[in-house]
Design a protein around this motif. Structure first.
Motif, short mmCIF file in Angstrom:
data_model
loop_
_atom_site.label_atom_id
_atom_site.label_comp_id
_atom_site.label_asym_id
_atom_site.label_seq_id
_atom_site.Cartn_x
_atom_site.Cartn_y
_atom_site.Cartn_z
N SER A 21 114.57 23.23 -26.42
CA SER A 21 116.02 23.55 -25.83
C SER A 21 115.70 25.27 -25.56
CB SER A 21 117.81 23.32 -26.13
OG SER A 21 117.00 22.14 -26.98
N MET A 39 112.72 22.61 -13.26
CA MET A 39 112.33 23.00 -14.68
C MET A 39 110.39 22.84 -15.41
SD MET A 39 116.33 22.75 -15.58
CE MET A 39 116.42 24.03 -17.81
N ASN A 60 114.09 13.45 -13.35
CA ASN A 60 112.71 13.36 -14.21
C ASN A 60 112.14 12.11 -13.59
OD1 ASN A 60 115.23 13.46 -16.29
ND2 ASN A 60 116.49 11.73 -15.34
N SER A 73 112.13 16.43 -20.90
CA SER A 73 112.98 15.67 -20.67
C SER A 73 114.12 16.53 -20.14
CB SER A 73 112.80 14.96 -22.36
OG SER A 73 113.99 15.33 -22.56
N ARG A 74 115.22 16.29 -19.23
CA ARG A 74 116.37 16.88 -19.30
C ARG A 74 117.40 16.10 -19.23
NH1 ARG A 74 114.60 19.50 -13.45
NH2 ARG A 74 117.40 20.24 -13.31
N ASP A 75 118.52 16.81 -19.79
CA ASP A 75 119.92 16.36 -19.58
C ASP A 75 120.80 17.65 -18.87
OD1 ASP A 75 122.68 15.15 -19.66
OD2 ASP A 75 122.35 14.88 -22.16
N ASN A 76 120.76 16.64 -17.08
CA ASN A 76 121.16 17.48 -16.17
C ASN A 76 122.56 17.99 -16.51
OD1 ASN A 76 118.92 18.49 -14.92
ND2 ASN A 76 119.48 16.06 -13.57
N THR A 80 120.48 21.14 -19.41
CA THR A 80 119.49 21.56 -20.73
C THR A 80 118.62 20.14 -20.64
OG1 THR A 80 121.50 21.88 -22.56
CG2 THR A 80 119.53 21.68 -22.77
N MET A 81 117.17 21.13 -21.15
CA MET A 81 115.64 20.72 -20.69
C MET A 81 115.01 20.75 -22.59
SD MET A 81 112.24 22.01 -18.58
CE MET A 81 111.93 24.00 -19.44
N TYR A 82 114.11 19.78 -22.52
CA TYR A 82 114.22 19.93 -24.28
C TYR A 82 112.66 19.46 -23.84
CZ TYR A 82 118.74 18.48 -24.75
OH TYR A 82 120.17 18.25 -25.00
N CYS A 98 110.82 28.70 -20.96
CA CYS A 98 111.23 27.45 -19.79
C CYS A 98 111.81 27.99 -18.68
CB CYS A 98 112.58 27.19 -20.20
SG CYS A 98 113.69 28.35 -20.64
#
Length: 125
Positions: A21, A39, A60, A73-76, A80-82, A98
């Motif tokens: 993460s 990212m 995305n 992947s990312r969750d704005n 967080t980016m994964y 990252c």
């Protein structure tokens, strides 16, 4: 100021999986959302240059540079980016970083404006 912090590294056996993460903070101080920044994940193995793995835009859109076993992947909403890493091999042992920059993905280390300190992934039995 903008800051990136990686987490999730550690020791894993060959064939195992890890999810890294990267949590971002301070990117909205300028008035923009995190989504205007792309990212990316890089890694640096012992004795090797830093290598781009993949990059993801705020919308995305993904560009993969290496390691098809890994999924970015990312969750704005969570800032967080994964990086989901499967079928890990000893050769995947590296410090994983990252990074972020404005708008456009790039594989070039020098194009990245912001970096985390890295998290160490060790793949060993």
């Amino acid at each position: 100021q903008p800051q990136l912090v990686e987490s999730g590294g550690g020791l894993v056996q060959p064939g195992g999986s890890l999810r890294l993460s990267c949590t971002a903070s301070g990117f909205t101080a300028s008035g923009f959302t995190l989504g205007v920044y792309v990212m990316a994940w890089f890694r640096q193995a012992p004795g090797k240059e830093r290598e781009a793995l993949s990059c993801i835009t705020g919308g995305n859109i993904v560009t993969n540079y290496a390691e098809g076993r890994f999924t970015i992947s990312r969750d704005n909403a969570k800032n967080t980016m994964y990086l989901q890493m499967n079928s890990l091999k000893p050769g995947d042992t590296a410090v994983y970083y990252c990074a972020a920059r404005w708008l456009t993905c790039s594989h070039n280390v020098n194009d990245m404006n912001y970096w985390g300190k890295g998290t160490l992934v060790t793949v060993s039995s």
